[in-house]
Design a protein around this motif. Sequence first.
Motif, PDB file in Angstrom:
ATOM      1  N   SER A  46       0.821  -1.202   0.000  1.00  0.00           N
ATOM      2  CA  SER A  46       0.000   0.000   0.000  1.00  0.00           C
ATOM      3  C   SER A  46       0.859   1.258   0.000  1.00  0.00           C
ATOM      4  CB  SER A  46      -0.925  -0.001   1.210  1.00  0.00           C
ATOM      5  OG  SER A  46      -1.726   1.149   1.223  1.00  0.00           O
ATOM      6  N   ARG A  47       1.900   1.249   0.791  1.00  0.00           N
ATOM      7  CA  ARG A  47       2.811   2.404   0.825  1.00  0.00           C
ATOM      8  C   ARG A  47       3.462   2.640  -0.527  1.00  0.00           C
ATOM      9  NH1 ARG A  47       5.711   0.663   5.900  1.00  0.00           N
ATOM     10  NH2 ARG A  47       4.312   1.353   7.527  1.00  0.00           N
ATOM     11  N   ALA A  49       2.375   1.660  -3.453  1.00  0.00           N
ATOM     12  CA  ALA A  49       1.416   1.918  -4.527  1.00  0.00           C
ATOM     13  C   ALA A  49       1.178   3.401  -4.751  1.00  0.00           C
ATOM     14  CB  ALA A  49       0.105   1.217  -4.218  1.00  0.00           C
ATOM     15  N   TYR A  50       1.216   4.197  -3.711  1.00  0.00           N
ATOM     16  CA  TYR A  50       0.823   5.590  -3.854  1.00  0.00           C
ATOM     17  C   TYR A  50       1.897   6.606  -3.482  1.00  0.00           C
ATOM     18  CZ  TYR A  50      -3.612   3.293  -4.275  1.00  0.00           C
ATOM     19  OH  TYR A  50      -4.617   2.460  -4.689  1.00  0.00           O
ATOM     20  N   ASN A  51       2.973   6.189  -2.870  1.00  0.00           N
ATOM     21  CA  ASN A  51       3.924   7.167  -2.353  1.00  0.00           C
ATOM     22  C   ASN A  51       5.347   7.041  -2.892  1.00  0.00           C
ATOM     23  OD1 ASN A  51       1.899   8.226  -0.698  1.00  0.00           O
ATOM     24  ND2 ASN A  51       2.306   6.672   0.853  1.00  0.00           N
ATOM     25  N   GLU A  53       8.146   5.892  -6.306  1.00  0.00           N
ATOM     26  CA  GLU A  53       8.296   5.745  -7.754  1.00  0.00           C
ATOM     27  C   GLU A  53       7.967   4.323  -8.202  1.00  0.00           C
ATOM     28  OE1 GLU A  53      12.100   6.913  -9.206  1.00  0.00           O
ATOM     29  OE2 GLU A  53      12.194   8.638  -7.871  1.00  0.00           O
ATOM     30  N   SER A  63      -1.187  -5.706  -6.327  1.00  0.00           N
ATOM     31  CA  SER A  63      -2.339  -4.819  -6.359  1.00  0.00           C
ATOM     32  C   SER A  63      -2.920  -4.615  -4.962  1.00  0.00           C
ATOM     33  CB  SER A  63      -3.419  -5.415  -7.266  1.00  0.00           C
ATOM     34  OG  SER A  63      -4.639  -4.746  -7.090  1.00  0.00           O
ATOM     35  N   THR A  64      -3.066  -3.367  -4.587  1.00  0.00           N
ATOM     36  CA  THR A  64      -3.715  -3.074  -3.302  1.00  0.00           C
ATOM     37  C   THR A  64      -5.193  -3.430  -3.370  1.00  0.00           C
ATOM     38  OG1 THR A  64      -4.096  -0.794  -4.013  1.00  0.00           O
ATOM     39  CG2 THR A  64      -2.123  -1.222  -2.700  1.00  0.00           C
ATOM     40  N   HIS A  65      -5.771  -3.368  -4.565  1.00  0.00           N
ATOM     41  CA  HIS A  65      -7.193  -3.671  -4.720  1.00  0.00           C
ATOM     42  C   HIS A  65      -7.469  -5.158  -4.489  1.00  0.00           C
ATOM     43  CE1 HIS A  65      -7.971   0.357  -6.123  1.00  0.00           C
ATOM     44  NE2 HIS A  65      -6.928   0.230  -6.929  1.00  0.00           N
TER      45      HIS A  65
END
Length: 76
Positions: A46-47, A49-51, A53, A63-65
């Motif tokens: 999760s970290r 995936a969005y924060n 490169e 996939s976090t989903h």
Amino acid sequence: MFYADLLLRRAGIAVRDSTRTAHLERLIGSYLNNPAYARFSAESISRVAYNVEPGALGDYSASTHLQGELIARCSI
């Protein structure tokens, strides 16, 4: 993501898998066949995936989903 499939089914909209069980079986298969999920925790994925490169997991892709939907289903 947990409710996305469920709401589509309840609304009578055509979905990829014939039953909710088949949908979960496909998700579990995808999860078990991806070595990234054995190597990294849901939190670390999760970290990344969005924060961070792209490529922060090295050669792994996760996939976090997918994790989120399975975690939600297992907690019910």
